[in-house]
Design a protein around this motif. Structure first.
Motif, PDB file in Angstrom:
ATOM      1  N   THR A   1      38.902 -33.726  -0.193  1.00  0.00           N
ATOM      2  CA  THR A   1      38.403 -32.849   0.869  1.00  0.00           C
ATOM      3  C   THR A   1      38.262 -33.569   2.199  1.00  0.00           C
ATOM      4  O   THR A   1      37.901 -32.956   3.197  1.00  0.00           O
ATOM      5  CB  THR A   1      37.041 -32.246   0.479  1.00  0.00           C
TER       6      THR A   1
ATOM      7  N   TYR B   1      41.220 -23.573  -0.863  1.00  0.00           N
ATOM      8  CA  TYR B   1      41.228 -24.767  -1.698  1.00  0.00           C
ATOM      9  C   TYR B   1      42.622 -25.100  -2.211  1.00  0.00           C
ATOM     10  O   TYR B   1      42.981 -26.272  -2.377  1.00  0.00           O
ATOM     11  CB  TYR B   1      40.273 -24.605  -2.880  1.00  0.00           C
TER      12      TYR B   1
ATOM     13  N   HIS C   1      36.022 -20.370   1.076  1.00  0.00           N
ATOM     14  CA  HIS C   1      34.709 -20.954   0.822  1.00  0.00           C
ATOM     15  C   HIS C   1      34.111 -21.375   2.163  1.00  0.00           C
ATOM     16  O   HIS C   1      34.848 -21.807   3.043  1.00  0.00           O
ATOM     17  CB  HIS C   1      34.828 -22.190  -0.075  1.00  0.00           C
TER      18      HIS C   1
ATOM     19  N   GLU D   1      33.181 -23.948   3.657  1.00  0.00           N
ATOM     20  CA  GLU D   1      33.270 -25.401   3.544  1.00  0.00           C
ATOM     21  C   GLU D   1      34.005 -25.993   4.741  1.00  0.00           C
ATOM     22  O   GLU D   1      34.887 -25.340   5.321  1.00  0.00           O
ATOM     23  CB  GLU D   1      34.006 -25.797   2.259  1.00  0.00           C
TER      24      GLU D   1
ATOM     25  N   TRP E   1      36.026 -28.607   4.600  1.00  0.00           N
ATOM     26  CA  TRP E   1      37.023 -29.500   4.037  1.00  0.00           C
ATOM     27  C   TRP E   1      38.057 -29.901   5.100  1.00  0.00           C
ATOM     28  O   TRP E   1      38.487 -29.085   5.913  1.00  0.00           O
ATOM     29  CB  TRP E   1      37.744 -28.819   2.877  1.00  0.00           C
TER      30      TRP E   1
ATOM     31  N   GLY F   1      39.554 -23.729  -6.423  1.00  0.00           N
ATOM     32  CA  GLY F   1      38.367 -24.569  -6.484  1.00  0.00           C
ATOM     33  C   GLY F   1      37.207 -23.891  -5.800  1.00  0.00           C
ATOM     34  O   GLY F   1      37.346 -22.850  -5.191  1.00  0.00           O
ATOM     35  N   CYS F   2      36.040 -24.489  -5.889  1.00  0.00           N
ATOM     36  CA  CYS F   2      34.881 -23.981  -5.180  1.00  0.00           C
ATOM     37  C   CYS F   2      34.076 -25.135  -4.650  1.00  0.00           C
ATOM     38  O   CYS F   2      34.213 -26.244  -5.093  1.00  0.00           O
ATOM     39  CB  CYS F   2      34.014 -23.126  -6.090  1.00  0.00           C
TER      40      CYS F   2
ATOM     41  N   ASN G   1      43.730 -32.619  -3.477  1.00  0.00           N
ATOM     42  CA  ASN G   1      42.361 -32.309  -3.907  1.00  0.00           C
ATOM     43  C   ASN G   1      41.280 -33.108  -3.190  1.00  0.00           C
ATOM     44  O   ASN G   1      40.094 -32.906  -3.446  1.00  0.00           O
ATOM     45  CB  ASN G   1      42.195 -32.491  -5.421  1.00  0.00           C
TER      46      ASN G   1
END
Length: 416
Positions: free
Chosen positions: A309, A298, A347, A349, A351, A24-25, A307
């Motif tokens: 986050t 991810y 990434h 991120e 999350w 994922g991104c 999935n």
């Protein structure tokens, strides 16, 4: 300019599928406006900002968004072939998809971490991260409406931050690759359906957004990126690891040296596809499970919080430990056996409370400095591959995941 020991890293001492999931991104935010200068052609200019204060010979390219500042600083010495019986290095490549800064401080956090441990990384820059949202009509994605993107455009402030960090990254010795632009993973417009010609169009646009950010933003008071991106760009990673088959003919035509888009690879030595080094994300042990997980943040998330986050905060410590142990298990498996390169995708991120960023940082700290370990970019790794005897690489490819050379490395190569 720092004189770091990474200069000698390459030359010296060369002594369950379904559970893996899809990469994922990150999503991003929105925008403002800004400024740039000069007209077309190349001109002598000032020095690039950041750590490269010693750069004096700057020849701006085009509108001055980029510049030729000479050889990239902080590079290893030239790679040399393995000597007979020599133990191969353990290469580890940390890479970042998108490579945009959105005010979280993650980009500079990992630039600093890399400095502290003499590590080089690859930053796969999404071209639209340098394109203001007010100019999104300039982006014409294949099979999608004009200006469309499945990741958001950055604010003007974040574009400026991203420019600064990309500038610093290159001066520190890191690689700037591409993550293309709009990140289309689903439906009829998915990159999975793009033709080779459409991939070439997408790449041309990504390069134009990087090399014409001054024109597109109107900003004239920021220094250029200190590299010629058309020459610098030698590889990338596709959105969601889709579309590699049609990308490869274009990559070869453009002179790209590698592609890091393939999903579901294993920890074995790489080979070329259509003349381009195929460097796939890899299956790695996943503590507490019998299946393996893909070596990207991810994909660990997808198996931990389905999935989502923002999973259950009460489980963040457990998941952070599991992610770290997964990376370390994969590293140790290769380091203690076939010495296959280990690729990690990330990434910028936060999350699940930022646990994957913590896991990556802890992994890098734990493996840096170990004997024979080389923390390099994809470009530096293929530099090393390209000077090796093809027969030696073919022999290395006979070792399966976790398989040590029978009788040790000296005996193994004598039988090559």
């Amino acid at each position: 300019m720092r004189d770091i020991s990474r200069r000698s890293l390459l030359g010296a001492g060369l002594g369950g599928a379904a559970a893996i999931g899809m990469a994922g991104c990150g999503s991003r935010h929105s925008s403002e406006t800004g400024r740039p200068g000069p007209g077309p052609g190349e001109r002598a200019g000032g020095k690039a900002e950041g750590e490269g204060a010693g750069i004096e010979d700057v020849r701006e390219i085009g509108d001055g968004s980029t510049a030729d500042t000479g050889e990239q600083p902080n590079q290893p010495s030239a790679p040399v072939p393995l000597e007979p019986g020599q133990t191969p290095p353990q290469f580890v490549i940390f890479s970042w998809d998108g490579a945009g800064e959105v005010g979280t401080g993650l980009f500079p956090r990992f630039l600093e971490l890399a400095k502290e441990h003499d590590a080089a990384m690859t930053f796969f820059l999404s071209g639209i991260y340098l394109l203001p949202e007010s100019k999104k009509s300039l982006y014409r994605p294949p099979n999608n409406r004009i200006g469309a993107s499945d990741i958001g455009y950055l604010t003007d402030a974040h574009i400026k931050e991203t420019l600064g960090h990309i500038r610093s990254a290159w001066l520190d010795g890191h690689e700037v690759g591409t993550h293309f632009n709009g990140h289309f993973c689903a439906g009829s417009g998915s990159v999975a359906h793009w033709t080779s010609a459409q991939w070439e169009n997408e790449i041309d646009q990504a390069v134009s957004f990087v090399t014409e950010w001054r024109t597109n933003t109107g900003w004239t008071d920021l220094d250029p990126l200190p590299f010629d991106y058309r020459k610098e760009l030698v590889g990338g990673r596709t959105p969601c690891l889709l579309g590699q088959n049609n990308l490869l003919p274009t990559a070869r035509r453009l002179g790209w040296r590698y592609d890091a888009s393939s999903p579901g690879g294993t920890q074995i030595w790489p080979t070329k596809r259509q003349g381009v080094w195929d460097l796939p994300l890899q299956g790695m042990p996943f503590p507490g499970h019998t299946f393996e997980v893909l070596s990207m943040d991810y994909n660990i998330l997808a198996n931990q919080s389905r999935n989502t986050t923002r999973g259950m905060p009460s489980r963040y410590p457990e998941w952070r430990t599991q992610a770290t142990q997964s990376y370390l298990a994969a590293f140790n498996r290769a380091y203690g056996s076939n010495r296959a390169p280990f690729y990690i995708g990330n990434h910028f991120e936060e999350w699940n409370g930022g646990i994957y960023m913590d896991a990556v940082e802890e992994t890098l700290k734990r493996i840096a400095g170990k004997p024979d370990v080389r923390l390099v970019s994809f470009r530096q790794f293929v530099d090393w591959l390209d000077v090796q005897d093809p027969a030696v690489l073919a022999k290395l490819r006979t070792l399966e995941v976790g398989q040590s050379p029978d009788g040790g490395w000296n005996a193994f190569f004598k039988r090559a």
